[in-house]
Design a protein around this motif. Structure first.
Motif, PDB file in Angstrom:
ATOM      1  N   ARG A 114       0.821  -1.209   0.000  1.00 29.33           N
ATOM      2  CA  ARG A 114       0.000   0.000   0.000  1.00 29.33           C
ATOM      3  C   ARG A 114       0.855   1.260   0.000  1.00 29.33           C
ATOM      4  O   ARG A 114       0.559   2.218  -0.710  1.00 29.33           O
ATOM      5  N   SER A 115       1.918   1.289   0.789  1.00 31.67           N
ATOM      6  CA  SER A 115       2.747   2.495   0.855  1.00 31.67           C
ATOM      7  C   SER A 115       3.554   2.697  -0.423  1.00 31.67           C
ATOM      8  O   SER A 115       4.171   3.749  -0.602  1.00 31.67           O
ATOM      9  N   LEU A 116       3.548   1.709  -1.329  1.00 33.13           N
ATOM     10  CA  LEU A 116       4.238   1.846  -2.616  1.00 33.13           C
ATOM     11  C   LEU A 116       3.260   2.085  -3.758  1.00 33.13           C
ATOM     12  O   LEU A 116       3.662   2.066  -4.925  1.00 33.13           O
ATOM     13  N   ALA A 117       1.986   2.302  -3.434  1.00 36.92           N
ATOM     14  CA  ALA A 117       0.978   2.462  -4.473  1.00 36.92           C
ATOM     15  C   ALA A 117       1.206   3.707  -5.311  1.00 36.92           C
ATOM     16  O   ALA A 117       0.723   3.801  -6.438  1.00 36.92           O
ATOM     17  N   GLN A 118       1.961   4.677  -4.780  1.00 37.61           N
ATOM     18  CA  GLN A 118       2.224   5.905  -5.532  1.00 37.61           C
ATOM     19  C   GLN A 118       3.518   5.828  -6.344  1.00 37.61           C
ATOM     20  O   GLN A 118       3.827   6.732  -7.108  1.00 37.61           O
ATOM     21  N   GLN A 119       4.286   4.750  -6.157  1.00 37.15           N
ATOM     22  CA  GLN A 119       5.531   4.600  -6.907  1.00 37.15           C
ATOM     23  C   GLN A 119       5.258   4.021  -8.293  1.00 37.15           C
ATOM     24  O   GLN A 119       4.146   3.595  -8.590  1.00 37.15           O
ATOM     25  N   ASP A 120       6.287   4.019  -9.133  1.00 39.40           N
ATOM     26  CA  ASP A 120       6.176   3.498 -10.495  1.00 39.40           C
ATOM     27  C   ASP A 120       5.826   2.010 -10.417  1.00 39.40           C
ATOM     28  O   ASP A 120       6.632   1.192  -9.963  1.00 39.40           O
ATOM     29  N   GLN A 140      -5.269   0.507  -5.755  1.00 39.45           N
ATOM     30  CA  GLN A 140      -5.017   0.917  -4.377  1.00 39.45           C
ATOM     31  C   GLN A 140      -4.891   2.427  -4.245  1.00 39.45           C
ATOM     32  O   GLN A 140      -5.224   3.004  -3.208  1.00 39.45           O
ATOM     33  N   ARG A 141      -4.423   3.097  -5.291  1.00 37.25           N
ATOM     34  CA  ARG A 141      -4.298   4.554  -5.229  1.00 37.25           C
ATOM     35  C   ARG A 141      -5.649   5.210  -5.019  1.00 37.25           C
ATOM     36  O   ARG A 141      -5.751   6.255  -4.379  1.00 37.25           O
ATOM     37  N   ARG A 142      -6.699   4.600  -5.579  1.00 37.90           N
ATOM     38  CA  ARG A 142      -8.008   5.229  -5.570  1.00 37.90           C
ATOM     39  C   ARG A 142      -8.945   4.652  -4.522  1.00 37.90           C
ATOM     40  O   ARG A 142      -9.860   5.333  -4.067  1.00 37.90           O
ATOM     41  N   ASP A 200      -8.349   6.012   0.222  1.00 39.15           N
ATOM     42  CA  ASP A 200      -7.257   6.136  -0.737  1.00 39.15           C
ATOM     43  C   ASP A 200      -6.182   7.049  -0.163  1.00 39.15           C
ATOM     44  O   ASP A 200      -6.181   7.364   1.031  1.00 39.15           O
ATOM     45  N   VAL A 201      -5.250   7.489  -1.017  1.00 39.13           N
ATOM     46  CA  VAL A 201      -4.116   8.273  -0.545  1.00 39.13           C
ATOM     47  C   VAL A 201      -4.541   9.602   0.086  1.00 39.13           C
ATOM     48  O   VAL A 201      -3.835  10.147   0.926  1.00 39.13           O
TER      49      VAL A 201
END
Length: 326
Positions: A152-158, A213-215, A319-320
């Motif tokens: 989850r904490s990597l959902a914003q990474q590439d 997961q981002r949304r 979400d984030v």
């Protein structure tokens, strides 16, 4: 669809070798880019420890247990048991991230757990060996639930880099273990099918999972993902598997009811967004990104941006931008 295919094609392939081939395919799939792919924030050295744990539990322990279990339970039961991943994901998201679990979601989790118990007890009445296989598949879903929580904490990474790194680490781990354990190499045909399963069911799947997961947050994404096991069970049935009909029917009733309860949940209240600066893929029509570009930019994109303090009331998911407490 990968679970019944792995059960059918990988029947004669050792479990560590199966896990290694699946995640070689997953890592290789990251070489393909599709229209609309957004890179996201870059990976740094600080992410390596979390990626290593994801590789250990999600690309090492989980697929090995799954392969071992599918060889003893078959595709229908194995596919349906994958619903338990949502149960573990929701519970871990509640424990680690404090994602809310209301009465509706709690009832959904209880029903889905009953579905898993019905399956295990139903096939356990035939042979204890089958019951051990079912428990192995359940253990795989627990490992993947932990993997989902870690990711989850990597959902914003590439997502391409996340998939490539996790797949490469996991395949190296299980491949080395298979060699040291003395497992035999599979046939070329079986190896190619397992690589294809890894590229789609584990590589492409993870990319789409991270986007979701981002949304939606980890819990809701895991719940929607529970549609997948029913597709797998249907394919296993089409391939001619007719195991434990009564247990399968009872568990399907529990799983489908629990899934419906979770997917139809609504979450609405007044909440506050504190001012913050971060980077992640976003759009400008989602009600949370009102900064301007010159020239204007439309569609999803990623860059560092600032959010002002905001208070409003609307339907939302964890979400984030909605990681607040309740």
């Amino acid at each position: 669809m990968t679970a019944p295919i792995v059960a059918h094609v990988g029947a004669g392939v050792a479990p560590l070798t199966t896990a290694a081939l699946l995640y070689v395919g997953a890592a290789a799939s990251s070489l393909l880019r599709f229209e609309g792919d957004v890179s996201g924030a870059p990976l740094t050295r600080a992410h390596f420890a979390r990626l290593s744990w994801m590789a250990l539990v999600g690309a090492g322990v989980a697929p090995t247990l799954l392969a071992w279990g599918l060889q003893r339970t078959g595709g229908t039961v194995g596919s349906l048991l994958l619903n338990l991943e949502a149960v573990f994901t929701v519970l871990l998201a509640w424990v680690v991230y404090r994602e809310p679990i209301g009465r509706r979601v709690a009832l959904a989790l209880l029903l889905m757990t009953c579905g898993g118990v019905a399956l295990v007890s139903g096939i356990g009445s035939s042979t204890a060996w089958n019951a051990l296989g079912a428990l192995a598949v359940a253990g795989a879903t627990c490992a993947w639930g932990l993997d989902n929580t870690l990711s989850r904490s990597l959902a914003q990474q590439d997502p391409l880099k996340v998939v490539a790194t996790k797949g490469a680490l996991g395949a190296s781990l299980t491949g080395a273990a298979a060699y040291l354990w003395g497992e035999r190499a599979p046939s070329w045909s079986a190896a190619l099918v397992l690589l294809a399963c890894g590229a789609t069911g584990y590589g492409l799947s993870l990319r789409l999972y991270l986007r979701a997961q981002r949304r939606l947050g980890a819990a809701r994404t895991g719940s929607i993902f529970s549609v997948a096991p029913f597709v797998g069970a249907a394919l296993a049935f089409a391939l001619g598997e007719r195991a434990s009909a009564l247990a399968v029917m009872i568990s399907c009733m529990f799983f489908l009811t629990g899934l419906w309860l979770h997917l139809t949940e609504q979450h609405h209240h007044h909440h506050v967004h504190e001012a913050t600066d971060h980077e992640h893929p976003h759009r400008h029509d989602d009600g949370h990104h009102e900064h301007e570009h010159d020239p204007p930019f439309f569609g999803e994109h990623s860059h560092p941006h600032h959010h002002e303090h905001t208070e409003h009331d609307h339907d939302h998911l964890p979400d984030v931008h909605h990681d607040h407490s309740h």
